[in-house]
Design an enzyme around this catalytic site. Structure first.
Site, short mmCIF file in Angstrom:
data_model
loop_
_atom_site.label_atom_id
_atom_site.label_comp_id
_atom_site.label_asym_id
_atom_site.label_seq_id
_atom_site.Cartn_x
_atom_site.Cartn_y
_atom_site.Cartn_z
N ASN A 152 15.95 -17.40 11.34
CA ASN A 152 16.61 -16.26 10.64
C ASN A 152 18.07 -16.19 10.92
O ASN A 152 18.64 -15.91 12.01
CB ASN A 152 15.95 -14.85 11.21
CG ASN A 152 16.60 -13.67 10.53
OD1 ASN A 152 17.56 -13.70 9.61
ND2 ASN A 152 15.99 -12.64 10.65
N CYS A 154 20.71 -8.07 7.99
CA CYS A 154 20.10 -9.08 7.21
C CYS A 154 20.24 -8.68 5.76
O CYS A 154 19.87 -9.70 4.99
CB CYS A 154 18.69 -9.23 7.58
SG CYS A 154 18.37 -9.52 9.16
N HIS A 196 15.04 -12.98 1.92
CA HIS A 196 15.62 -13.01 3.20
C HIS A 196 14.61 -13.73 4.20
O HIS A 196 13.49 -13.50 4.05
CB HIS A 196 15.88 -12.00 3.79
CG HIS A 196 16.41 -11.68 5.37
ND1 HIS A 196 17.34 -12.78 5.80
CD2 HIS A 196 15.68 -10.86 6.39
CE1 HIS A 196 17.12 -12.22 6.87
NE2 HIS A 196 16.38 -11.61 7.37
O1 UT7 Z 1 15.33 -10.01 10.07
C1 UT7 Z 1 15.60 -8.73 10.07
C2 UT7 Z 1 14.45 -7.73 10.55
N1 UT7 Z 1 13.74 -8.45 11.52
C3 UT7 Z 1 12.41 -8.76 11.01
O2 UT7 Z 1 12.11 -8.63 9.86
C4 UT7 Z 1 11.45 -9.23 12.13
C5 UT7 Z 1 10.21 -8.43 12.04
N2 UT7 Z 1 9.26 -8.81 13.05
C6 UT7 Z 1 8.59 -9.83 13.12
O3 UT7 Z 1 8.82 -10.80 12.33
C7 UT7 Z 1 7.48 -9.99 14.30
O4 UT7 Z 1 7.12 -8.69 14.44
C8 UT7 Z 1 7.82 -10.85 15.57
C9 UT7 Z 1 7.82 -12.45 15.19
C10 UT7 Z 1 9.23 -10.50 16.03
C11 UT7 Z 1 6.64 -10.75 16.42
O5 UT7 Z 1 5.42 -10.83 16.14
P1 UT7 Z 1 4.36 -9.94 16.01
O6 UT7 Z 1 3.03 -10.64 15.44
O7 UT7 Z 1 4.58 -8.70 15.51
O8 UT7 Z 1 4.06 -9.92 17.60
P2 UT7 Z 1 4.02 -8.66 18.48
O9 UT7 Z 1 5.45 -8.18 18.93
O10 UT7 Z 1 3.13 -7.80 18.09
O11 UT7 Z 1 3.22 -9.28 19.95
C12 UT7 Z 1 1.90 -9.92 19.82
C13 UT7 Z 1 1.93 -10.63 21.07
C14 UT7 Z 1 2.28 -9.78 22.37
O12 UT7 Z 1 1.31 -10.08 23.38
P3 UT7 Z 1 0.24 -8.99 23.75
O13 UT7 Z 1 0.98 -7.93 24.25
O14 UT7 Z 1 -0.56 -8.73 22.72
O15 UT7 Z 1 -0.63 -9.56 25.01
C15 UT7 Z 1 3.64 -10.42 22.84
O16 UT7 Z 1 3.74 -10.36 24.04
O17 UT7 Z 1 2.37 -11.70 21.22
C16 UT7 Z 1 3.35 -11.94 22.32
N3 UT7 Z 1 4.54 -12.46 22.07
C17 UT7 Z 1 4.48 -13.66 22.20
N4 UT7 Z 1 3.70 -14.80 22.52
C18 UT7 Z 1 4.14 -16.09 22.37
C19 UT7 Z 1 5.80 -12.03 21.44
N5 UT7 Z 1 6.58 -13.21 21.41
C20 UT7 Z 1 5.92 -14.33 21.86
C21 UT7 Z 1 6.32 -15.52 21.85
N6 UT7 Z 1 5.53 -16.42 21.89
N7 UT7 Z 1 7.50 -15.86 21.24
#
Ligand code: UT7
Length: 332
Positions: A286, A116, A256
């Protein structure tokens, strides 16, 4: 240090026609439009469809448009760099394919892979050839077909990414416009959190790697999120401090587009209001190397000569950085 700066003298973007909406993703994986919107800011993304269509297809369109817009004959291009992590092939470089397709016969060309942060790495690298006085026209492309490495059964990654490309022209300025400073960083110890497991020399493609879905983006989202928030904000604040730029001196933050929450945190840290933040994550998601040039393209008509832009990114590697650009032209 020479008094020649590398000015951005044109920008052009390209996104494929097909739009994949959050509503459509709701039918593909266990997710909701509401979750995606609030957690990431993405509403829709563009996807390159069709057999044999690689990243170069989008890069070619962006560069063709850029040449037309800047009234440049392809033979005038000295160098073309393409930032990408989804090259058409492992080799030759996608930059070679783009240069050939647009008729840049006098250019040498190569790819840069910094995930990225790729566009910032490529922009900074290309600017050196201008600043030395060696080259007059350098094209920097940021292009990725993320849909080629995203698992559309994995709800944690497939909702974020999209396909797209952007390109800028760099030319010498002796009036002080262009790239003023940059801070680029990398830390390979971040690899476990964000990588593609197979397809490289460590684990070449095999039936086993395909069956194990190892040719897709592997991301530990929340771990990457924490690194991204801290490092992108830090490096943006650092370039301001280093150059004595106050919040009110910054005309635009060009971040980004990985997650709106990371963008908001960076803007807050810089003291920059949301009206000065370029944002198009809701339309494209992204696009990895494509995000920053696509922002410049979308906002080009609002940019004025002399505007101070802070470009900032964080991504796989880890890689991150910021670039201070003094915009070189008024809307045309
Ligand atoms: O571009 C280069 C580098 N990449 C980034 O900068 C990305 C950085 N990370 C992020 O943007 C975020 O971490 C994500 C968007 C990927 C995920 O968001 P988050 O708020 O960090 O969610 P999480 O991974 O902590 O998951 C929270 C909950 C989980 O459920 P439980 O375990 O709390 O029951 C996930 O299973 O959200 C769940 N979850 C979803 N729910 C509905 C994860 N993806 C989804 C989804 N829809 N698509």
């Amino acid at each position: 240090m020479s008094n020649i700066k590398a000015a951005i003298t044109g920008v052009q973007g390209y996104v494929p026609d097909y739009v994949l909406t959050n509503k459509e993703l709701e039918k593909m994986v266990d997710t909701t439009d509401e979750w995606i919107t609030t957690r990431t800011g993405v509403k829709e993304r563009h996807i390159l469809k069709g057999e044999g269509q690689g990243t170069s297809v989008m890069g070619i369109e962006a560069v063709k448009g850029l040449l037309k817009k800047t009234n440049t004959h392809p033979s005038e291009i000295d160098l073309l760099i393409c930032a990408t992590v989804t090259p058409d092939m492992v080799f030759p470089a996608t930059a070679n394919l783009i240069a050939d397709a647009v008729g840049a016969k006098n250019a040498f060309s190569y790819d840069i892979g910094a995930a990225c942060s790729g566009f910032l790495y490529a922009l900074t690298t290309g600017s050196q050839f201008i600043e030395t006085g060696r080259y007059k026209k350098v094209v920097i492309v940021g292009a990725d077909k993320m849909s080629s490495i995203v698992d559309y059964t994995d709800r944690t990654t497939c909702i974020i990414f999209g396909d797209g490309a952007g390109a800028v022209m760099l030319e010498p300025s002796v009036e002080g416009f262009g790239i003023q400073d940059h801070i680029l960083r990398s830390d390979g110890s971040g690899m476990p959190h964000l990588h593609m497991k197979a397809g490289g020399s460590r684990r070449p493609a095999s039936v086993e790697t395909v069956m194990a879905k190892e040719h897709f983006v592997y991301q530990e989202g929340s771990a990457v999120f924490k690194f991204a928030v801290t490092n992108m904000a830090d490096v943006s604040a650092e370039i301001m401090e280093k150059n004595g730029l106050a919040s009110e001196d910054v005309s635009w933050l060009v971040p980004h587009q990985a997650n709106k929450r990371i963008i908001d945190a960076t803007a807050t840290r810089m003291g920059v209001g949301s009206d000065k933040v370029m944002l198009n994550i809701h339309r494209y998601g992204n696009t990895t190397s494509g995000t920053i040039p696509l922002c410049l393209w979308d906002y080009e008509q609002q940019l004025k000569k002399g505007d101070n832009l802070v470009l900032a990114a964080f991504g796989g590697g880890f890689t991150w950085g910021s670039v201070w650009v003094k915009w070189a032209y008024d809307p045309k």
